[in-house]
Design an enzyme around this catalytic site. Structure first.
Site, PDB file in Angstrom:
ATOM      1  N   ARG A 135       3.715  -3.315 -15.389  1.00 49.12           N
ATOM      2  CA  ARG A 135       4.235  -2.096 -16.146  1.00 49.12           C
ATOM      3  C   ARG A 135       4.380  -2.810 -17.461  1.00 49.12           C
ATOM      4  O   ARG A 135       4.683  -3.954 -17.674  1.00 49.12           O
ATOM      5  CB  ARG A 135       5.151  -1.525 -15.195  1.00 49.12           C
ATOM      6  CG  ARG A 135       5.151  -0.823 -14.109  1.00 49.12           C
ATOM      7  CD  ARG A 135       6.413  -0.416 -13.407  1.00 49.12           C
ATOM      8  NE  ARG A 135       6.316   0.158 -12.186  1.00 49.12           N
ATOM      9  CZ  ARG A 135       6.410  -0.299 -11.005  1.00 49.12           C
ATOM     10  NH1 ARG A 135       6.757  -1.923 -10.791  1.00 49.12           N
ATOM     11  NH2 ARG A 135       6.397   0.102  -9.617  1.00 49.12           N
ATOM     12  N   LYS A 160      10.599  -2.451 -11.075  1.00 53.56           N
ATOM     13  CA  LYS A 160      11.249  -1.151 -10.908  1.00 53.56           C
ATOM     14  C   LYS A 160      11.927  -1.048  -9.576  1.00 53.56           C
ATOM     15  O   LYS A 160      11.156  -1.684  -8.368  1.00 53.56           O
ATOM     16  CB  LYS A 160      10.085  -0.112 -10.800  1.00 53.56           C
ATOM     17  CG  LYS A 160      10.396   1.350 -10.692  1.00 53.56           C
ATOM     18  CD  LYS A 160       9.167   2.350 -10.849  1.00 53.56           C
ATOM     19  CE  LYS A 160       9.447   3.688 -10.861  1.00 53.56           C
ATOM     20  NZ  LYS A 160       8.302   4.444 -10.932  1.00 53.56           N
ATOM     21  N   HIS A 266       0.227   2.170 -19.063  1.00 49.29           N
ATOM     22  CA  HIS A 266       0.230   2.196 -17.592  1.00 49.29           C
ATOM     23  C   HIS A 266      -1.344   2.523 -17.033  1.00 49.29           C
ATOM     24  O   HIS A 266      -1.585   2.219 -15.776  1.00 49.29           O
ATOM     25  CB  HIS A 266       0.970   3.429 -16.979  1.00 49.29           C
ATOM     26  CG  HIS A 266       1.610   3.371 -15.868  1.00 49.29           C
ATOM     27  ND1 HIS A 266       2.622   2.382 -15.745  1.00 49.29           N
ATOM     28  CD2 HIS A 266       1.665   3.916 -14.583  1.00 49.29           C
ATOM     29  CE1 HIS A 266       2.806   2.281 -14.307  1.00 49.29           C
ATOM     30  NE2 HIS A 266       2.307   3.307 -13.502  1.00 49.29           N
ATOM     31  N   ARG A 269      -2.687  -0.632 -15.487  1.00 50.59           N
ATOM     32  CA  ARG A 269      -2.216  -0.801 -14.248  1.00 50.59           C
ATOM     33  C   ARG A 269      -2.922  -0.032 -13.367  1.00 50.59           C
ATOM     34  O   ARG A 269      -3.378  -0.449 -12.098  1.00 50.59           O
ATOM     35  CB  ARG A 269      -0.793  -0.438 -14.138  1.00 50.59           C
ATOM     36  CG  ARG A 269       0.088  -0.794 -12.920  1.00 50.59           C
ATOM     37  CD  ARG A 269       1.484  -0.336 -13.041  1.00 50.59           C
ATOM     38  NE  ARG A 269       2.158  -0.266 -11.694  1.00 50.59           N
ATOM     39  CZ  ARG A 269       2.582  -1.105 -10.912  1.00 50.59           C
ATOM     40  NH1 ARG A 269       2.525  -2.296 -11.359  1.00 50.59           N
ATOM     41  NH2 ARG A 269       3.310  -0.660 -10.023  1.00 50.59           N
ATOM     42  N   HIS A 292       4.766  -1.846  -5.009  1.00 55.97           N
ATOM     43  CA  HIS A 292       5.091  -0.600  -4.440  1.00 55.97           C
ATOM     44  C   HIS A 292       5.944  -0.939  -3.198  1.00 55.97           C
ATOM     45  O   HIS A 292       5.419  -1.384  -2.279  1.00 55.97           O
ATOM     46  CB  HIS A 292       3.722  -0.026  -4.028  1.00 55.97           C
ATOM     47  CG  HIS A 292       3.029   0.647  -5.259  1.00 55.97           C
ATOM     48  ND1 HIS A 292       1.714   0.924  -5.316  1.00 55.97           N
ATOM     49  CD2 HIS A 292       3.653   0.714  -6.487  1.00 55.97           C
ATOM     50  CE1 HIS A 292       1.307   1.534  -6.582  1.00 55.97           C
ATOM     51  NE2 HIS A 292       2.639   1.292  -7.230  1.00 55.97           N
ATOM     52  N   TYR A 301      -5.060   5.061  -4.963  1.00 59.04           N
ATOM     53  CA  TYR A 301      -6.075   4.306  -5.694  1.00 59.04           C
ATOM     54  C   TYR A 301      -7.514   4.376  -4.838  1.00 59.04           C
ATOM     55  O   TYR A 301      -8.617   3.696  -5.319  1.00 59.04           O
ATOM     56  CB  TYR A 301      -5.578   3.100  -6.341  1.00 59.04           C
ATOM     57  CG  TYR A 301      -4.459   2.776  -7.019  1.00 59.04           C
ATOM     58  CD1 TYR A 301      -4.729   3.437  -8.417  1.00 59.04           C
ATOM     59  CD2 TYR A 301      -3.307   2.356  -6.708  1.00 59.04           C
ATOM     60  CE1 TYR A 301      -3.699   3.446  -9.294  1.00 59.04           C
ATOM     61  CE2 TYR A 301      -2.196   2.523  -7.593  1.00 59.04           C
ATOM     62  CZ  TYR A 301      -2.442   3.037  -8.979  1.00 59.04           C
ATOM     63  OH  TYR A 301      -1.313   3.268  -9.686  1.00 59.04           O
TER      64      TYR A 301
END
Length: 320
Positions: A135, A160, A266, A269, A292, A301
């Site tokens: 990120r 995150k 982003h 990414r 994640h 994705y």
């Protein structure tokens, strides 16, 4: 209201719980707006009806996005839980629906064209976003000590959700990264000669590592062009480059590239994850590299992947 004892109490609670400066600014903004919306009444004298009316106003009259409405709600929940000392539950309000959108993904040619219109540290930041799946805030928060050339890995501290992780260090970025580190060393030496040289860190790290913060390894990989006063602890330090500086350069590069897609930091990414899956990387490996928590977040994705083949290779190595 900004300097009121109550808002000072809110800020103190945020800092005691070690919320980031960005979260602090956001929560303070929403709490002020909530109080002003309710005619400057004290939050202790309000409850569900006032909160519901405020959130409905945001959704219906201001037409804010679902993410913005949720951010306002989180700020208010924090206010009541930790400052007022009361739990808020069973709220009834008009929730803004989050639209289900597929992420924008760039093909290899598009990434290459955009990179060709960037230079210096801005080129390197974009290459890291695409080559490592970071990120933008994670990339800008990298410190010299986070780059491991021997293991060809990059350590992402406090990403995150407060999670740490390792990701790829692309072979094609080793020399550009080494050059950037040399530049940082020169900046740091100048700071030391002028009596500065302290790295900018959160308060908890300042207390733990204060004696080491003038060391070279603690410096940001992409330092700001000017020193500043630390917003929490008041010492002179050098923070990292601001995200808006990169965003401005990226917009110029996209415009010069004549690419019709909406491209943000982003987007690189998203493209990183998609390229890995296309190249046969296991989805759980991609999940780990992206940081994640939920595999379902990574599965979005899979909408563009074809046959899966073994092997994990950074997508930036195909174009640089």
């Amino acid at each position: 209201m900004a300097g009121s004892p109550f808002m000072h109490q809110v800020r103190t609670e945020l800092r005691t719980r070690q919320y980031s400066i960005r979260t602090e600014k956001s929560y303070m903004y929403w709490i002020r707006w909530f109080i002003r919306f309710n005619d400057l009444r004290h939050p202790a004298d309000m409850g569900n009806s006032e909160i519901e009316r405020f959130l409905n106003h945001l959704a219906i009259n201001r037409e804010v996005s679902a993410a913005t409405q949720n951010q306002a709600l989180c700020a208010i929940i924090f206010l009541y839980r930790y400052v007022i000392g009361r739990e808020i539950s069973e709220l009834r309000y008009q929730s803004t629906r989050t639209p289900k959108r597929m992420p924008t993904v760039l093909c290899e040619h598009e990434v290459k064209v955009i990179l060709s219109h960037l230079s210096g540290k801005y080129w390197l930041i974009a290459a890291i976003l695409y080559g490592c799946g970071l990120r933008i805030q994670e990339a800008l928060s990298l410190r010299i000590k986070d780059i491991d050339f021997d293991s060809k890995s990059i350590f992402v501290f406090n990403g995150k959700g407060g999670k740490d992780r390792y990701t790829l260090l692309p072979e094609s970025l080793i020399i550009p990264l080494a050059d950037q580190i040399k530049t940082v060393r020169q900046v740091h030496r100048k700071d030391l000669d002028e009596g500065a040289g302290m790295a900018s860190v959160p308060p908890a790290l300042l207390r733990k590592y204060k004696g080491a913060l003038k060391l070279y390894g603690w410096q940001f990989l992409f330092p700001s062009s000017h020193r500043c006063i630390h917003p929490y602890d008041g010492y002179v330090c050098r923070h990292h480059l601001h995200a808006t500086a990169f965003s401005r350069k990226l917009r110029e590069a996209v415009r010069a590239s004549d690419i019709a897609k909406r491209v943000t930091a982003h987007t690189f990414r998203h493209s990183f994850a998609t390229r890995l899956l296309e190249n046969g990387t296991d989805i759980r490996t991609v999940q780990e590299l992206l940081g994640h928590t939920d595999l379902r977040t990574t599965e979005i994705y899979t909408h563009v992947i074809g046959d899966r083949r073994a092997g994990t290779k950074s997508p930036v190595d195909f174009i640089v």
